[in-house]
Motif scaffolding. Sequence first.
Motif, PDB file in Angstrom:
ATOM      1  N   PRO A 128      -6.264   3.115 -11.619  1.00  6.37           N
ATOM      2  CA  PRO A 128      -6.532   1.688 -11.383  1.00  6.37           C
ATOM      3  C   PRO A 128      -5.897   1.130 -10.112  1.00  6.37           C
ATOM      4  N   LYS A 129      -4.984   1.860  -9.483  1.00  7.83           N
ATOM      5  CA  LYS A 129      -4.404   1.369  -8.215  1.00  7.83           C
ATOM      6  C   LYS A 129      -5.196   1.865  -7.002  1.00  7.83           C
ATOM      7  N   LEU A 130      -6.158   2.754  -7.228  1.00  7.31           N
ATOM      8  CA  LEU A 130      -6.911   3.361  -6.116  1.00  7.31           C
ATOM      9  C   LEU A 130      -8.255   2.649  -5.901  1.00  7.31           C
ATOM     10  N   TRP A 131      -8.441   2.131  -4.688  1.00  4.87           N
ATOM     11  CA  TRP A 131      -9.667   1.404  -4.327  1.00  4.87           C
ATOM     12  C   TRP A 131     -10.382   2.152  -3.197  1.00  4.87           C
ATOM     13  N   LEU A 132     -11.714   2.066  -3.235  1.00  7.45           N
ATOM     14  CA  LEU A 132     -12.528   2.689  -2.185  1.00  7.45           C
ATOM     15  C   LEU A 132     -13.320   1.601  -1.477  1.00  7.45           C
TER      16      LEU A 132
ATOM     17  N   HIS B 148       1.809   6.536   3.930  1.00  8.58           N
ATOM     18  CA  HIS B 148       1.145   7.817   4.141  1.00  8.58           C
ATOM     19  C   HIS B 148      -0.314   7.567   4.526  1.00  8.58           C
ATOM     20  N   VAL B 149      -0.698   8.012   5.736  1.00 10.78           N
ATOM     21  CA  VAL B 149      -2.077   7.836   6.217  1.00 10.78           C
ATOM     22  C   VAL B 149      -2.627   9.214   6.554  1.00 10.78           C
ATOM     23  N   SER B 150      -3.757   9.571   5.971  1.00 11.64           N
ATOM     24  CA  SER B 150      -4.389  10.849   6.278  1.00 11.64           C
ATOM     25  C   SER B 150      -5.825  10.602   6.729  1.00 11.64           C
ATOM     26  N   ALA B 151      -6.187  11.177   7.880  1.00 13.36           N
ATOM     27  CA  ALA B 151      -7.508  10.881   8.458  1.00 13.36           C
ATOM     28  C   ALA B 151      -8.320  12.160   8.695  1.00 13.36           C
ATOM     29  N   PHE B 152      -9.625  12.053   8.518  1.00 16.46           N
ATOM     30  CA  PHE B 152     -10.567  13.141   8.828  1.00 16.46           C
ATOM     31  C   PHE B 152     -11.705  12.479   9.605  1.00 16.46           C
ATOM     32  N   THR B 153     -11.836  12.803  10.896  1.00 16.55           N
ATOM     33  CA  THR B 153     -12.799  12.070  11.730  1.00 16.55           C
ATOM     34  C   THR B 153     -14.006  12.943  12.096  1.00 16.55           C
ATOM     35  N   VAL B 154     -15.172  12.330  12.077  1.00 19.01           N
ATOM     36  CA  VAL B 154     -16.426  13.059  12.288  1.00 19.01           C
ATOM     37  C   VAL B 154     -17.323  12.298  13.270  1.00 19.01           C
ATOM     38  N   ARG B 155     -17.855  12.990  14.250  1.00 16.66           N
ATOM     39  CA  ARG B 155     -18.835  12.386  15.174  1.00 16.66           C
ATOM     40  C   ARG B 155     -20.226  12.521  14.541  1.00 16.66           C
ATOM     41  N   VAL B 156     -20.960  11.421  14.492  1.00 13.32           N
ATOM     42  CA  VAL B 156     -22.297  11.435  13.877  1.00 13.32           C
ATOM     43  C   VAL B 156     -23.345  10.986  14.902  1.00 13.32           C
ATOM     44  N   PRO B 157     -24.604  11.354  14.710  1.00 18.69           N
ATOM     45  CA  PRO B 157     -25.630  11.002  15.708  1.00 18.69           C
ATOM     46  C   PRO B 157     -26.102   9.549  15.581  1.00 18.69           C
ATOM     47  N   VAL B 158     -25.138   8.646  15.750  1.00 16.39           N
ATOM     48  CA  VAL B 158     -25.382   7.199  15.735  1.00 16.39           C
ATOM     49  C   VAL B 158     -25.030   6.706  17.132  1.00 16.39           C
ATOM     50  N   LEU B 159     -25.826   5.798  17.686  1.00 20.42           N
ATOM     51  CA  LEU B 159     -25.557   5.367  19.063  1.00 20.42           C
ATOM     52  C   LEU B 159     -24.294   4.525  19.183  1.00 20.42           C
TER      53      LEU B 159
ATOM     54  N   ILE C  43       0.853  -1.199   0.000  1.00 23.75           N
ATOM     55  CA  ILE C  43       0.000   0.000   0.000  1.00 23.75           C
ATOM     56  C   ILE C  43       0.882   1.240   0.000  1.00 23.75           C
ATOM     57  N   LYS C  44       0.528   2.186  -0.882  1.00 24.10           N
ATOM     58  CA  LYS C  44       1.294   3.431  -0.966  1.00 24.10           C
ATOM     59  C   LYS C  44       0.677   4.505  -0.065  1.00 24.10           C
ATOM     60  N   GLU C  45      -0.647   4.542  -0.069  1.00 24.23           N
ATOM     61  CA  GLU C  45      -1.304   5.651   0.636  1.00 24.23           C
ATOM     62  C   GLU C  45      -2.698   5.233   1.108  1.00 24.23           C
ATOM     63  N   VAL C  46      -3.084   5.737   2.290  1.00 21.66           N
ATOM     64  CA  VAL C  46      -4.429   5.474   2.818  1.00 21.66           C
ATOM     65  C   VAL C  46      -5.048   6.803   3.219  1.00 21.66           C
TER      66      VAL C  46
ATOM     67  N   THR D 249     -15.069   5.583   5.518  1.00 18.44           N
ATOM     68  CA  THR D 249     -14.822   5.466   4.073  1.00 18.44           C
ATOM     69  C   THR D 249     -13.318   5.523   3.911  1.00 18.44           C
ATOM     70  N   VAL D 250     -12.780   4.565   3.156  1.00 13.98           N
ATOM     71  CA  VAL D 250     -11.322   4.438   3.056  1.00 13.98           C
ATOM     72  C   VAL D 250     -10.907   4.427   1.585  1.00 13.98           C
ATOM     73  N   TRP D 251      -9.918   5.246   1.238  1.00 19.04           N
ATOM     74  CA  TRP D 251      -9.314   5.277  -0.107  1.00 19.04           C
ATOM     75  C   TRP D 251      -7.925   4.675   0.028  1.00 19.04           C
ATOM     76  N   ILE D 252      -7.664   3.593  -0.706  1.00 21.09           N
ATOM     77  CA  ILE D 252      -6.377   2.886  -0.577  1.00 21.09           C
ATOM     78  C   ILE D 252      -5.676   2.875  -1.935  1.00 21.09           C
ATOM     79  N   THR D 253      -4.480   3.438  -1.986  1.00 28.97           N
ATOM     80  CA  THR D 253      -3.690   3.359  -3.222  1.00 28.97           C
ATOM     81  C   THR D 253      -2.692   2.223  -3.059  1.00 28.97           C
ATOM     82  N   LEU D 254      -2.875   1.177  -3.857  1.00 28.31           N
ATOM     83  CA  LEU D 254      -1.988   0.012  -3.781  1.00 28.31           C
ATOM     84  C   LEU D 254      -0.683   0.286  -4.531  1.00 28.31           C
TER      85      LEU D 254
END
Length: 340
Positions: free
Chosen positions: A309-313, A233-244, A152-155, A250-255
């Motif tokens: 073609p190397k990028l998967w979601l 390389h790992v980059s994250a954006f985290t969000v609190r949602v109104p789920v109990l 994996i190159k990037e997440v 959602t993850v984007w992975i470049t192989l």
Amino acid sequence: MMRLRKLKIGVVGATGMVGKSFMETLEQRKFPVDLLRPFASEASLGKVITLQGKNYPLEVLKPGCFEGLDLVFFSSGDDISKEWAPQAVASGAWAVDNSAAFRMDPQTHLVVPEVNGDLLTTNPRPQIIANPNCSTIQLVVALKPLLRDFGIKEVKVSSYQAVSGAGQAAFDELLFQTKQVQAGEKVQSQNFAHQIAFNCIPQIGSFNEEGFTSEEVKVQKETKKILRAPHLHVSAFTVRVPVLNAHAETVWITLDKEVSREQFLSSLKSERGLVVQENAKGSDYPLQIQVSGKDPVYVGRIHRDPENPKLWLMWVVSDNIRKGAALNGIQIAERIFDIH
Ligand SMILES: NC(=O)c1ccc[n+]([C@@H]2O[C@H](COP(=O)([O-])OP(=O)(O)OC[C@H]3O[C@@H](n4cnc5c(N)ncnc54)[C@H](OP(=O)(O)O)[C@@H]3O)[C@@H](O)[C@H]2O)c1
């Protein structure tokens, strides 16, 4: 590996969101408990915890309180772990810590058994073992086979995190605010920076100078440490949602290389603890309300970016209190004590 028939265990934070899941999961997995010492704050004195048919009174932490225990699970926050987990080890017990206190300490193993459980076999003396952040655990379980099989190159990851991740009081706040909104009352927020009912909050933890929150930094750093991939390389954006309960990502992975859909799916399906739930065009994918209370990490909505073609979601969902906390801690203990 040591073999013990039944263990004397402590659970610090036994009345909390994670502590209750510890009790449920110890019961379900028939964990060999000889004796339980449940610890909580003074407010819980007088209460009783029932495990495997026996009642145990809540205690408060005090010097010498871990004497005679084989294992102590910690889930009461960073400050309590910092002070008391070393004392548990000094008393001769293993300390499995759910807080962030020791996760990035270079001397402390940060473990998800399916991913790097081999670390537990290298040094069989009582020590602190850190349990990763809940969002990190489900991410690394899904990434591990892809890293192993293709590189994996990037997440990049964006999370949709349940209120249970912020503890019992936060869970109760979502329920309470929901009633307040429906009754047309003024909403008060105590556990979040803003109203969480009917709202998403793009902040989990505090901000650093670069604009990342502490939760995002945890996901970035812990993922590299657990996967033993310092250059990933790992980059994250985290969000609190109104789920109990239960977190989604959602993850984007470049192989490192191009692979077919069959190869990609078969890699994921080979992984213990990971369930691929999908139907390329239909609406069969894992949901937070469905995975709540279940053990595995679920993956769905797997597709490739047509322009790269190397990028998967993909969509990764798991119970943050179970695999994200208590279950992972118990699986660590099962590896240490060679149970099952
Ligand atoms: N929730 C998650 O998804 C999650 C996932 C991974 C890790 N974690 C981590 O696990 C820890 C606990 O989280 P939680 O969600 O279970 O929180 P919580 O629901 O707020 O529970 C906190 C627990 O700590 C106890 N406690 C408070 N002060 C104490 C003291 N002085 N001595 C001993 N115990 C004390 C509380 O006891 P009283 O009931 O008596 O107040 C309660 O049992 C945190 O470090 C958190 O970051 C949580």
